[in-house]
Design a protein around this motif. Sequence first.
Motif, PDB file in Angstrom:
ATOM      1  N   VAL A 156       0.846  -1.201   0.000  1.00 37.50           N
ATOM      2  CA  VAL A 156       0.000   0.000   0.000  1.00 37.50           C
ATOM      3  C   VAL A 156       0.880   1.250   0.000  1.00 37.50           C
ATOM      4  N   GLU A 157       1.875   1.262   0.857  1.00 41.74           N
ATOM      5  CA  GLU A 157       2.714   2.464   0.966  1.00 41.74           C
ATOM      6  C   GLU A 157       3.504   2.711  -0.315  1.00 41.74           C
ATOM      7  N   LYS A 158       4.001   1.633  -0.930  1.00 36.89           N
ATOM      8  CA  LYS A 158       4.828   1.796  -2.123  1.00 36.89           C
ATOM      9  C   LYS A 158       3.990   2.028  -3.381  1.00 36.89           C
ATOM     10  N   GLN A 159       2.851   1.352  -3.504  1.00 38.39           N
ATOM     11  CA  GLN A 159       2.107   1.391  -4.767  1.00 38.39           C
ATOM     12  C   GLN A 159       0.948   2.385  -4.765  1.00 38.39           C
ATOM     13  N   VAL A 160       0.412   2.695  -3.583  1.00 36.38           N
ATOM     14  CA  VAL A 160      -0.735   3.607  -3.508  1.00 36.38           C
ATOM     15  C   VAL A 160      -0.312   4.921  -2.848  1.00 36.38           C
ATOM     16  N   GLY A 161       0.414   4.807  -1.767  1.00 38.05           N
ATOM     17  CA  GLY A 161       0.794   6.002  -0.989  1.00 38.05           C
ATOM     18  C   GLY A 161      -0.173   6.176   0.164  1.00 38.05           C
ATOM     19  N   ALA A 162       0.349   6.154   1.378  1.00 37.10           N
ATOM     20  CA  ALA A 162      -0.518   6.222   2.560  1.00 37.10           C
ATOM     21  C   ALA A 162      -1.441   7.434   2.527  1.00 37.10           C
ATOM     22  N   ASP A 163      -0.951   8.552   2.028  1.00 38.30           N
ATOM     23  CA  ASP A 163      -1.741   9.793   2.031  1.00 38.30           C
ATOM     24  C   ASP A 163      -2.913   9.764   1.058  1.00 38.30           C
ATOM     25  N   ASN A 164      -2.935   8.758   0.175  1.00 33.99           N
ATOM     26  CA  ASN A 164      -4.032   8.676  -0.795  1.00 33.99           C
ATOM     27  C   ASN A 164      -5.147   7.730  -0.357  1.00 33.99           C
ATOM     28  N   VAL A 165      -4.933   7.029   0.753  1.00 31.10           N
ATOM     29  CA  VAL A 165      -5.884   5.975   1.140  1.00 31.10           C
ATOM     30  C   VAL A 165      -7.067   6.563   1.911  1.00 31.10           C
ATOM     31  N   ALA A 166      -8.256   6.442   1.331  1.00 26.72           N
ATOM     32  CA  ALA A 166      -9.476   6.845   2.036  1.00 26.72           C
ATOM     33  C   ALA A 166      -9.847   5.788   3.064  1.00 26.72           C
ATOM     34  N   CYS A 167      -9.793   4.498   2.658  1.00 22.02           N
ATOM     35  CA  CYS A 167     -10.206   3.453   3.590  1.00 22.02           C
ATOM     36  C   CYS A 167      -9.602   2.103   3.228  1.00 22.02           C
ATOM     37  N   VAL A 168      -9.493   1.274   4.254  1.00 20.74           N
ATOM     38  CA  VAL A 168      -9.135  -0.124   4.112  1.00 20.74           C
ATOM     39  C   VAL A 168     -10.406  -0.899   4.439  1.00 20.74           C
ATOM     40  N   VAL A 169     -10.859  -1.739   3.506  1.00 18.52           N
ATOM     41  CA  VAL A 169     -12.116  -2.471   3.696  1.00 18.52           C
ATOM     42  C   VAL A 169     -11.807  -3.957   3.799  1.00 18.52           C
ATOM     43  N   ILE A 170     -12.179  -4.562   4.906  1.00 14.91           N
ATOM     44  CA  ILE A 170     -11.842  -5.977   5.098  1.00 14.91           C
ATOM     45  C   ILE A 170     -12.954  -6.716   5.842  1.00 14.91           C
TER      46      ILE A 170
END
Length: 463
Positions: A230-244
Amino acid sequence: MTNHCHAGFRRSIVLAMTDLGGPSLPQERRLVTAVPGPRSAALMERRNAVVARGIGTTLPVFVERAGGGVLVDVDGNSLIDFGSGIAVASVGNAADAVVARVQEQVARFTHTCFMVTPYDGYVEVCEALDRLTPGDHEKRSALFNSGAEAVENAVKIARAHTKRQAVVVFDHGYHGRTNLTMALTAKNMPYKHSFGPFAPEVYRVPMSYPFRDPAGMTGEQAAARALDLVEKQVGADNVACVVIEPIQGEGGFVVPAPGFLAALSQWCTDNGAVFVADEIQSGFARTGDWFACDHEGVVPDLVTTAKGIAGGLPLAAVTGRAEIMDAPHVGGLGGTYGGNPVACAAALGAIETMETLDLCGRARRIGEVMTARLVELASTYDVIGDVRGRGAMVAVELTRPGTLEPDAAATAAVAKACHADGLVVLTCGTHGNVLRLLPPLVMPEHLLDEGLGVLEKAFAGLA
Ligand SMILES: *Cc1c(COP(=O)(O)O)cnc(C)c1O
Protein backbone atom coordinates in the motif's frame (compact mmCIF):
# COMPACT_ATOMS: atom_id res chain seq x y z
CA MET A 1 -42.64 -24.33 42.47
CA THR A 2 -40.28 -21.46 43.30
CA ASN A 3 -40.23 -18.30 41.24
CA HIS A 4 -36.85 -19.31 39.95
CA CYS A 5 -38.05 -22.65 38.64
CA HIS A 6 -41.17 -21.06 37.26
CA ALA A 7 -39.12 -18.59 35.23
CA GLY A 8 -36.94 -21.43 33.99
CA PHE A 9 -39.99 -23.42 32.97
CA ARG A 10 -41.46 -20.52 31.00
CA ARG A 11 -38.13 -19.89 29.37
CA SER A 12 -37.91 -23.50 28.20
CA ILE A 13 -41.30 -23.23 26.52
CA VAL A 14 -40.14 -20.12 24.65
CA LEU A 15 -37.01 -21.96 23.63
CA ALA A 16 -38.89 -24.98 22.38
CA MET A 17 -41.29 -22.90 20.33
CA THR A 18 -38.52 -20.85 18.81
CA ASP A 19 -36.45 -23.93 18.10
CA LEU A 20 -39.39 -25.24 16.17
CA GLY A 21 -39.86 -22.00 14.22
CA GLY A 22 -43.49 -22.19 15.21
CA PRO A 23 -44.89 -25.14 17.13
CA SER A 24 -45.97 -27.31 14.21
CA LEU A 25 -42.81 -27.76 12.13
CA PRO A 26 -41.07 -30.99 13.17
CA GLN A 27 -37.33 -30.66 13.61
CA GLU A 28 -36.32 -33.71 11.59
CA ARG A 29 -34.63 -34.81 8.39
CA ARG A 30 -37.28 -36.61 6.36
CA LEU A 31 -36.95 -37.73 2.77
CA VAL A 32 -40.15 -38.90 1.07
CA THR A 33 -39.00 -38.52 -2.56
CA ALA A 34 -35.69 -38.18 -4.37
CA VAL A 35 -34.15 -34.73 -3.92
CA PRO A 36 -35.32 -32.81 -5.90
CA GLY A 37 -38.75 -34.43 -6.01
CA PRO A 38 -41.29 -34.26 -8.87
CA ARG A 39 -43.03 -31.06 -7.70
CA SER A 40 -39.73 -29.23 -7.38
CA ALA A 41 -38.68 -30.52 -10.80
CA ALA A 42 -41.91 -29.21 -12.35
CA LEU A 43 -41.44 -25.82 -10.72
CA MET A 44 -37.85 -25.77 -11.95
CA GLU A 45 -39.13 -26.10 -15.51
CA ARG A 46 -41.45 -23.13 -15.03
CA ARG A 47 -38.58 -21.23 -13.42
CA ASN A 48 -36.23 -21.85 -16.30
CA ALA A 49 -38.80 -20.57 -18.80
CA VAL A 50 -39.09 -17.15 -17.14
CA VAL A 51 -36.13 -16.49 -14.82
CA ALA A 52 -32.91 -15.08 -16.26
CA ARG A 53 -30.08 -17.58 -16.68
CA GLY A 54 -27.68 -15.40 -14.68
CA ILE A 55 -29.54 -16.18 -11.46
CA GLY A 56 -28.03 -19.47 -10.29
CA THR A 57 -29.48 -22.30 -8.16
CA THR A 58 -27.47 -24.23 -5.57
CA LEU A 59 -30.14 -26.81 -4.87
CA PRO A 60 -33.22 -27.03 -7.16
CA VAL A 61 -35.64 -27.66 -4.33
CA PHE A 62 -38.61 -25.33 -3.90
CA VAL A 63 -39.28 -24.43 -0.29
CA GLU A 64 -42.74 -24.47 1.17
CA ARG A 65 -42.03 -23.79 4.86
CA ALA A 66 -38.97 -23.30 7.01
CA GLY A 67 -38.14 -22.83 10.67
CA GLY A 68 -35.69 -23.79 13.36
CA GLY A 69 -33.11 -25.90 11.57
CA VAL A 70 -35.14 -27.27 8.65
CA LEU A 71 -36.41 -26.37 5.19
CA VAL A 72 -39.53 -28.24 4.06
CA ASP A 73 -39.96 -28.56 0.31
CA VAL A 74 -43.05 -28.80 -1.92
CA ASP A 75 -42.67 -32.59 -2.12
CA GLY A 76 -42.79 -32.94 1.67
CA ASN A 77 -39.05 -33.50 2.21
CA SER A 78 -37.60 -31.91 5.34
CA LEU A 79 -33.97 -30.87 4.81
CA ILE A 80 -31.45 -29.96 7.49
CA ASP A 81 -30.28 -26.42 6.82
CA PHE A 82 -26.52 -25.76 7.15
CA GLY A 83 -26.77 -22.62 5.01
CA SER A 84 -29.28 -20.24 6.65
CA GLY A 85 -29.89 -18.70 3.22
CA ILE A 86 -26.22 -17.58 3.27
CA ALA A 87 -25.90 -16.61 6.94
CA VAL A 88 -29.19 -14.70 6.98
CA ALA A 89 -31.67 -16.81 8.95
CA SER A 90 -29.45 -16.90 12.06
CA VAL A 91 -32.50 -16.65 14.34
CA GLY A 92 -34.22 -19.37 12.28
CA ASN A 93 -36.77 -18.86 9.56
CA ALA A 94 -40.00 -17.14 10.57
CA ALA A 95 -38.74 -16.69 14.14
CA ASP A 96 -41.64 -15.91 16.49
CA ALA A 97 -40.47 -12.41 17.50
CA VAL A 98 -39.73 -11.51 13.87
CA VAL A 99 -43.15 -12.71 12.70
CA ALA A 100 -44.99 -10.92 15.50
CA ARG A 101 -43.25 -7.57 14.98
CA VAL A 102 -43.51 -7.74 11.18
CA GLN A 103 -47.22 -8.57 11.32
CA GLU A 104 -47.88 -5.71 13.70
CA GLN A 105 -45.89 -3.25 11.57
CA VAL A 106 -47.18 -4.35 8.18
CA ALA A 107 -50.76 -3.79 9.33
CA ARG A 108 -49.95 -0.24 10.58
CA PHE A 109 -47.98 1.12 7.60
CA THR A 110 -45.55 -0.34 5.06
CA HIS A 111 -43.60 2.67 3.78
CA THR A 112 -43.35 6.40 4.14
CA CYS A 113 -39.67 6.83 3.12
CA PHE A 114 -37.61 7.73 6.18
CA MET A 115 -36.18 10.75 4.32
CA VAL A 116 -39.70 12.15 3.79
CA THR A 117 -41.51 11.42 7.08
CA PRO A 118 -39.56 9.41 9.69
CA TYR A 119 -40.75 6.64 12.04
CA ASP A 120 -39.40 5.25 15.28
CA GLY A 121 -38.41 1.74 14.14
CA TYR A 122 -35.50 3.14 12.11
CA VAL A 123 -34.27 5.10 15.14
CA GLU A 124 -34.63 2.05 17.38
CA VAL A 125 -32.52 -0.07 15.00
CA CYS A 126 -29.83 2.65 15.01
CA GLU A 127 -29.94 2.68 18.83
CA ALA A 128 -29.42 -1.11 18.84
CA LEU A 129 -26.50 -0.79 16.39
CA ASP A 130 -25.00 1.92 18.60
CA ARG A 131 -25.22 -0.42 21.59
CA LEU A 132 -24.08 -3.68 19.92
CA THR A 133 -21.28 -2.71 17.51
CA PRO A 134 -17.67 -2.64 18.81
CA GLY A 135 -16.50 0.38 20.82
CA ASP A 136 -18.21 2.84 23.16
CA HIS A 137 -17.38 6.01 21.19
CA GLU A 138 -20.16 8.24 19.87
CA LYS A 139 -21.71 6.60 16.80
CA ARG A 140 -24.17 7.25 14.00
CA SER A 141 -25.82 4.79 11.60
CA ALA A 142 -27.45 4.90 8.17
CA LEU A 143 -29.74 2.11 6.94
CA PHE A 144 -29.89 0.59 3.47
CA ASN A 145 -31.38 -2.48 1.72
CA SER A 146 -28.49 -4.75 0.81
CA GLY A 147 -24.96 -5.50 1.87
CA ALA A 148 -23.49 -4.14 -1.34
CA GLU A 149 -25.33 -0.88 -0.80
CA ALA A 150 -23.94 -0.62 2.73
CA VAL A 151 -20.38 -1.20 1.50
CA GLU A 152 -20.78 1.40 -1.27
CA ASN A 153 -22.02 3.91 1.28
CA ALA A 154 -19.15 3.15 3.67
CA VAL A 155 -16.76 4.04 0.85
CA LYS A 156 -18.70 7.22 0.04
CA ILE A 157 -18.58 8.24 3.70
CA ALA A 158 -14.86 7.46 4.03
CA ARG A 159 -14.09 9.46 0.88
CA ALA A 160 -16.15 12.45 2.06
CA HIS A 161 -14.42 12.35 5.45
CA THR A 162 -10.83 11.95 4.25
CA LYS A 163 -11.16 13.86 0.95
CA ARG A 164 -9.09 10.98 -0.50
CA GLN A 165 -10.02 8.35 -3.09
CA ALA A 166 -8.07 5.10 -2.80
CA VAL A 167 -9.77 2.00 -1.40
CA VAL A 168 -7.63 -0.92 -0.20
CA VAL A 169 -9.12 -4.43 -0.31
CA PHE A 170 -7.80 -7.98 -0.01
CA ASP A 171 -7.25 -11.15 -1.98
CA HIS A 172 -10.29 -13.46 -1.69
CA GLY A 173 -12.44 -10.53 -0.49
CA TYR A 174 -16.15 -10.37 -1.31
CA HIS A 175 -18.14 -7.17 -0.94
CA GLY A 176 -21.05 -7.46 -3.41
CA ARG A 177 -22.12 -7.28 -7.05
CA THR A 178 -22.89 -3.61 -7.77
CA ASN A 179 -20.35 -1.74 -9.88
CA LEU A 180 -18.21 -0.39 -7.05
CA THR A 181 -18.48 -3.57 -4.99
CA MET A 182 -17.61 -5.76 -7.99
CA ALA A 183 -14.39 -3.77 -8.13
CA LEU A 184 -13.84 -4.50 -4.42
CA THR A 185 -14.66 -8.21 -4.85
CA ALA A 186 -11.68 -10.38 -5.77
CA LYS A 187 -13.09 -13.31 -7.70
CA ASN A 188 -13.79 -13.00 -11.43
CA MET A 189 -16.06 -16.02 -11.99
CA PRO A 190 -18.99 -15.72 -11.47
CA TYR A 191 -19.12 -12.24 -9.93
CA LYS A 192 -17.31 -9.99 -12.42
CA HIS A 193 -16.77 -11.81 -15.71
CA SER A 194 -17.95 -9.73 -18.71
CA PHE A 195 -19.40 -6.99 -16.44
CA GLY A 196 -16.59 -4.40 -16.56
CA PRO A 197 -15.34 -1.72 -16.67
CA PHE A 198 -15.02 -1.51 -12.91
CA ALA A 199 -14.73 1.49 -10.63
CA PRO A 200 -11.20 2.95 -10.37
CA GLU A 201 -9.02 3.65 -7.31
CA VAL A 202 -9.39 0.14 -5.87
CA TYR A 203 -6.18 -1.63 -4.80
CA ARG A 204 -5.91 -5.30 -3.79
CA VAL A 205 -3.27 -6.61 -1.39
CA PRO A 206 -2.57 -10.05 0.15
CA MET A 207 -4.79 -11.39 2.91
CA SER A 208 -3.48 -13.20 5.97
CA TYR A 209 -4.33 -16.82 5.08
CA PRO A 210 -2.64 -19.08 7.66
CA PHE A 211 -3.29 -22.33 5.74
CA ARG A 212 -1.52 -20.97 2.64
CA ASP A 213 0.94 -18.42 4.06
CA PRO A 214 4.53 -19.41 4.87
CA ALA A 215 4.54 -21.52 8.07
CA GLY A 216 4.76 -19.42 11.21
CA MET A 217 3.88 -16.11 9.54
CA THR A 218 2.28 -13.95 12.23
CA GLY A 219 -0.63 -11.58 11.79
CA GLU A 220 1.74 -8.64 12.21
CA GLN A 221 4.04 -9.98 9.47
CA ALA A 222 1.10 -10.56 7.12
CA ALA A 223 -0.09 -7.00 7.80
CA ALA A 224 3.40 -5.63 7.06
CA ARG A 225 3.43 -7.56 3.76
CA ALA A 226 0.12 -5.93 2.76
CA LEU A 227 0.86 -2.45 4.07
CA ASP A 228 4.27 -2.27 2.42
CA LEU A 229 2.51 -2.69 -0.94
CA VAL A 230 0.00 0.00 0.00
CA GLU A 231 2.71 2.46 0.97
CA LYS A 232 4.83 1.80 -2.12
CA GLN A 233 2.11 1.39 -4.77
CA VAL A 234 -0.73 3.61 -3.51
CA GLY A 235 0.79 6.00 -0.99
CA ALA A 236 -0.52 6.22 2.56
CA ASP A 237 -1.74 9.79 2.03
CA ASN A 238 -4.03 8.68 -0.80
CA VAL A 239 -5.88 5.97 1.14
CA ALA A 240 -9.48 6.84 2.04
CA CYS A 241 -10.21 3.45 3.59
CA VAL A 242 -9.14 -0.12 4.11
CA VAL A 243 -12.12 -2.47 3.70
CA ILE A 244 -11.84 -5.98 5.10
CA GLU A 245 -14.03 -8.87 6.23
CA PRO A 246 -12.69 -9.82 9.68
CA ILE A 247 -13.44 -13.41 8.70
CA GLN A 248 -13.86 -13.75 4.94
CA GLY A 249 -17.15 -15.19 3.69
CA GLU A 250 -17.45 -16.07 0.00
CA GLY A 251 -13.65 -16.09 -0.32
CA GLY A 252 -13.37 -19.24 1.79
CA PHE A 253 -14.01 -18.49 5.47
CA VAL A 254 -10.43 -17.34 5.78
CA VAL A 255 -9.62 -16.44 9.40
CA PRO A 256 -6.60 -14.11 9.49
CA ALA A 257 -3.76 -14.80 11.92
CA PRO A 258 -4.19 -13.08 15.31
CA GLY A 259 -2.86 -9.52 15.23
CA PHE A 260 -3.53 -8.96 11.50
CA LEU A 261 -6.71 -6.92 11.95
CA ALA A 262 -5.30 -4.92 14.87
CA ALA A 263 -2.19 -4.00 12.84
CA LEU A 264 -4.31 -2.83 9.88
CA SER A 265 -6.57 -0.85 12.18
CA GLN A 266 -3.57 0.81 13.86
CA TRP A 267 -2.05 1.69 10.47
CA CYS A 268 -5.32 3.37 9.46
CA THR A 269 -5.33 5.40 12.68
CA ASP A 270 -1.69 6.42 12.19
CA ASN A 271 -2.24 7.41 8.56
CA GLY A 272 -5.63 9.14 8.67
CA ALA A 273 -7.43 6.38 6.75
CA VAL A 274 -10.78 4.86 7.71
CA PHE A 275 -10.78 1.20 8.84
CA VAL A 276 -13.98 -0.44 7.57
CA ALA A 277 -14.94 -3.89 8.88
CA ASP A 278 -17.34 -5.62 6.50
CA GLU A 279 -19.23 -7.75 9.04
CA ILE A 280 -22.10 -8.50 6.67
CA GLN A 281 -21.53 -12.26 6.89
CA SER A 282 -19.60 -12.53 10.19
CA GLY A 283 -21.77 -10.18 12.27
CA PHE A 284 -24.82 -10.55 14.50
CA ALA A 285 -23.81 -13.46 16.74
CA ARG A 286 -22.65 -15.72 13.90
CA THR A 287 -19.10 -16.18 15.25
CA GLY A 288 -20.06 -16.39 18.93
CA ASP A 289 -19.59 -12.67 19.57
CA TRP A 290 -21.87 -9.91 18.34
CA PHE A 291 -19.20 -9.11 15.76
CA ALA A 292 -16.09 -10.99 14.65
CA CYS A 293 -13.93 -7.92 15.49
CA ASP A 294 -14.97 -8.29 19.15
CA HIS A 295 -12.96 -11.50 19.42
CA GLU A 296 -9.70 -9.55 19.14
CA GLY A 297 -10.90 -6.31 20.70
CA VAL A 298 -10.51 -4.48 17.37
CA VAL A 299 -12.70 -1.38 17.12
CA PRO A 300 -13.34 -0.44 13.47
CA ASP A 301 -14.07 3.15 12.43
CA LEU A 302 -17.02 1.94 10.33
CA VAL A 303 -18.87 -1.40 10.36
CA THR A 304 -21.11 -2.66 7.56
CA THR A 305 -23.88 -5.09 8.50
CA ALA A 306 -26.68 -6.90 6.63
CA LYS A 307 -27.49 -10.64 6.27
CA GLY A 308 -28.21 -11.81 9.85
CA ILE A 309 -29.47 -8.41 10.99
CA ALA A 310 -33.18 -8.81 10.22
CA GLY A 311 -34.18 -12.48 10.28
CA GLY A 312 -34.53 -12.65 6.49
CA LEU A 313 -35.94 -9.26 5.55
CA PRO A 314 -33.72 -6.99 3.46
CA LEU A 315 -31.88 -4.50 5.68
CA ALA A 316 -28.29 -3.26 5.87
CA ALA A 317 -26.43 -0.61 7.80
CA VAL A 318 -23.27 1.42 8.08
CA THR A 319 -22.41 2.27 11.70
CA GLY A 320 -19.41 4.18 12.91
CA ARG A 321 -17.66 7.11 14.52
CA ALA A 322 -19.95 10.14 14.57
CA GLU A 323 -17.32 12.49 13.12
CA ILE A 324 -16.78 10.18 10.11
CA MET A 325 -20.43 9.25 9.57
CA ASP A 326 -21.45 12.92 9.68
CA ALA A 327 -18.94 13.98 7.00
CA PRO A 328 -21.36 13.77 4.02
CA HIS A 329 -23.61 16.81 3.53
CA VAL A 330 -27.29 16.77 4.51
CA GLY A 331 -29.19 14.77 1.89
CA GLY A 332 -26.00 13.13 0.59
CA LEU A 333 -26.95 9.64 1.79
CA GLY A 334 -30.16 7.65 1.51
CA GLY A 335 -32.40 5.74 -0.86
CA THR A 336 -36.13 5.23 -1.31
CA TYR A 337 -36.43 2.04 0.75
CA GLY A 338 -33.41 2.24 3.07
CA GLY A 339 -34.52 1.26 6.58
CA ASN A 340 -37.99 0.19 5.44
CA PRO A 341 -40.31 0.03 8.48
CA VAL A 342 -41.17 -3.66 8.03
CA ALA A 343 -37.47 -4.57 7.72
CA CYS A 344 -36.71 -2.49 10.83
CA ALA A 345 -39.45 -4.30 12.77
CA ALA A 346 -37.90 -7.61 11.66
CA ALA A 347 -34.45 -6.46 12.81
CA LEU A 348 -35.79 -5.54 16.23
CA GLY A 349 -37.40 -8.99 16.48
CA ALA A 350 -34.18 -10.69 15.36
CA ILE A 351 -32.02 -8.75 17.84
CA GLU A 352 -34.52 -9.46 20.63
CA THR A 353 -34.31 -13.17 19.76
CA MET A 354 -30.50 -13.14 19.78
CA GLU A 355 -30.46 -11.50 23.20
CA THR A 356 -33.25 -13.57 24.81
CA LEU A 357 -31.90 -16.91 23.59
CA ASP A 358 -28.21 -15.97 24.03
CA LEU A 359 -27.49 -16.89 20.41
CA CYS A 360 -23.84 -15.81 20.83
CA GLY A 361 -23.56 -18.65 23.37
CA ARG A 362 -25.40 -21.00 21.00
CA ALA A 363 -23.02 -20.07 18.17
CA ARG A 364 -20.03 -20.93 20.37
CA ARG A 365 -21.60 -24.28 21.29
CA ILE A 366 -22.36 -25.06 17.62
CA GLY A 367 -18.75 -24.19 16.81
CA GLU A 368 -17.44 -26.61 19.44
CA VAL A 369 -19.64 -29.46 18.22
CA MET A 370 -18.88 -28.89 14.53
CA THR A 371 -15.16 -28.34 14.95
CA ALA A 372 -14.67 -31.45 17.09
CA ARG A 373 -16.43 -33.64 14.52
CA LEU A 374 -14.67 -32.04 11.54
CA VAL A 375 -11.21 -32.30 13.06
CA GLU A 376 -11.88 -36.00 13.62
CA LEU A 377 -13.07 -36.28 10.02
CA ALA A 378 -9.88 -34.59 8.82
CA SER A 379 -7.81 -37.29 10.53
CA THR A 380 -9.71 -39.93 8.53
CA TYR A 381 -9.98 -38.25 5.12
CA ASP A 382 -6.74 -36.69 3.88
CA VAL A 383 -8.63 -34.70 1.24
CA ILE A 384 -9.46 -32.33 4.14
CA GLY A 385 -6.56 -29.89 4.23
CA ASP A 386 -7.89 -27.44 6.79
CA VAL A 387 -10.74 -27.02 9.29
CA ARG A 388 -11.26 -23.42 10.34
CA GLY A 389 -13.75 -20.78 11.39
CA ARG A 390 -15.23 -19.42 14.54
CA GLY A 391 -18.54 -20.08 16.28
CA ALA A 392 -21.21 -21.18 13.82
CA MET A 393 -19.14 -20.04 10.81
CA VAL A 394 -17.02 -23.11 10.08
CA ALA A 395 -15.44 -24.45 6.90
CA VAL A 396 -13.36 -27.31 5.58
CA GLU A 397 -10.91 -26.69 2.74
CA LEU A 398 -10.35 -29.64 0.40
CA THR A 399 -6.98 -30.19 -1.22
CA ARG A 400 -5.21 -33.05 -2.97
CA PRO A 401 -3.78 -35.11 -0.14
CA GLY A 402 -0.52 -33.77 1.23
CA THR A 403 -0.55 -30.64 -0.99
CA LEU A 404 -2.11 -27.17 -1.07
CA GLU A 405 -3.62 -27.90 -4.48
CA PRO A 406 -7.35 -27.06 -4.32
CA ASP A 407 -9.77 -29.94 -4.98
CA ALA A 408 -12.92 -28.31 -6.30
CA ALA A 409 -14.20 -31.57 -7.81
CA ALA A 410 -14.20 -33.40 -4.45
CA THR A 411 -15.83 -30.37 -2.83
CA ALA A 412 -18.63 -30.35 -5.40
CA ALA A 413 -19.08 -34.12 -5.03
CA VAL A 414 -19.42 -33.90 -1.24
CA ALA A 415 -21.91 -31.02 -1.51
CA LYS A 416 -23.94 -32.93 -4.10
CA ALA A 417 -24.05 -36.07 -1.94
CA CYS A 418 -25.19 -34.00 1.05
CA HIS A 419 -27.97 -32.38 -0.97
CA ALA A 420 -29.25 -35.75 -2.20
CA ASP A 421 -29.26 -36.98 1.40
CA GLY A 422 -31.25 -34.04 2.78
CA LEU A 423 -28.56 -31.67 4.03
CA VAL A 424 -28.16 -28.17 2.61
CA VAL A 425 -24.47 -27.19 2.54
CA LEU A 426 -22.83 -24.37 0.58
CA THR A 427 -19.43 -24.13 -1.03
CA CYS A 428 -17.17 -21.09 -1.30
CA GLY A 429 -13.55 -20.09 -1.83
CA THR A 430 -11.61 -18.52 -4.68
CA HIS A 431 -10.93 -22.05 -5.98
CA GLY A 432 -14.38 -23.43 -5.10
CA ASN A 433 -12.78 -25.96 -2.76
CA VAL A 434 -14.28 -24.95 0.57
CA LEU A 435 -17.42 -26.39 2.20
CA ARG A 436 -18.97 -23.84 4.52
CA LEU A 437 -21.31 -24.60 7.37
CA LEU A 438 -23.63 -21.86 8.62
CA PRO A 439 -26.53 -23.45 10.52
CA PRO A 440 -29.26 -21.28 12.01
CA LEU A 441 -28.14 -20.54 15.59
CA VAL A 442 -31.41 -21.99 16.94
CA MET A 443 -30.77 -25.40 15.37
CA PRO A 444 -31.50 -28.15 17.90
CA GLU A 445 -28.41 -30.16 18.71
CA HIS A 446 -29.81 -33.49 17.50
CA LEU A 447 -30.22 -32.01 14.02
CA LEU A 448 -26.71 -30.56 14.11
CA ASP A 449 -25.36 -34.02 14.98
CA GLU A 450 -27.44 -35.67 12.29
CA GLY A 451 -26.32 -33.12 9.69
CA LEU A 452 -22.67 -33.76 10.55
CA GLY A 453 -23.39 -37.48 10.17
CA VAL A 454 -24.71 -36.86 6.65
CA LEU A 455 -21.55 -34.92 5.86
CA GLU A 456 -19.41 -37.75 7.21
CA LYS A 457 -21.24 -40.21 4.96
CA ALA A 458 -20.62 -37.95 1.98
CA PHE A 459 -16.88 -37.99 2.65
CA ALA A 460 -16.95 -41.78 3.04
CA GLY A 461 -18.67 -41.97 -0.37
CA LEU A 462 -15.83 -40.08 -2.05
CA ALA A 463 -13.46 -43.04 -1.82
C1 LIG B 1 -23.12 -11.05 1.17
C2 LIG B 1 -22.04 -10.08 1.41
C3 LIG B 1 -22.05 -8.79 0.84
C4 LIG B 1 -23.13 -8.34 -0.11
O1 LIG B 1 -24.38 -8.35 0.48
P1 LIG B 1 -25.71 -8.32 -0.47
O2 LIG B 1 -26.83 -8.13 0.51
O3 LIG B 1 -25.74 -9.61 -1.19
O4 LIG B 1 -25.54 -7.16 -1.38
C5 LIG B 1 -21.03 -7.93 1.17
N1 LIG B 1 -20.05 -8.29 2.01
C6 LIG B 1 -20.00 -9.51 2.57
C7 LIG B 1 -18.89 -9.85 3.52
C8 LIG B 1 -20.99 -10.46 2.28
O5 LIG B 1 -20.92 -11.68 2.81
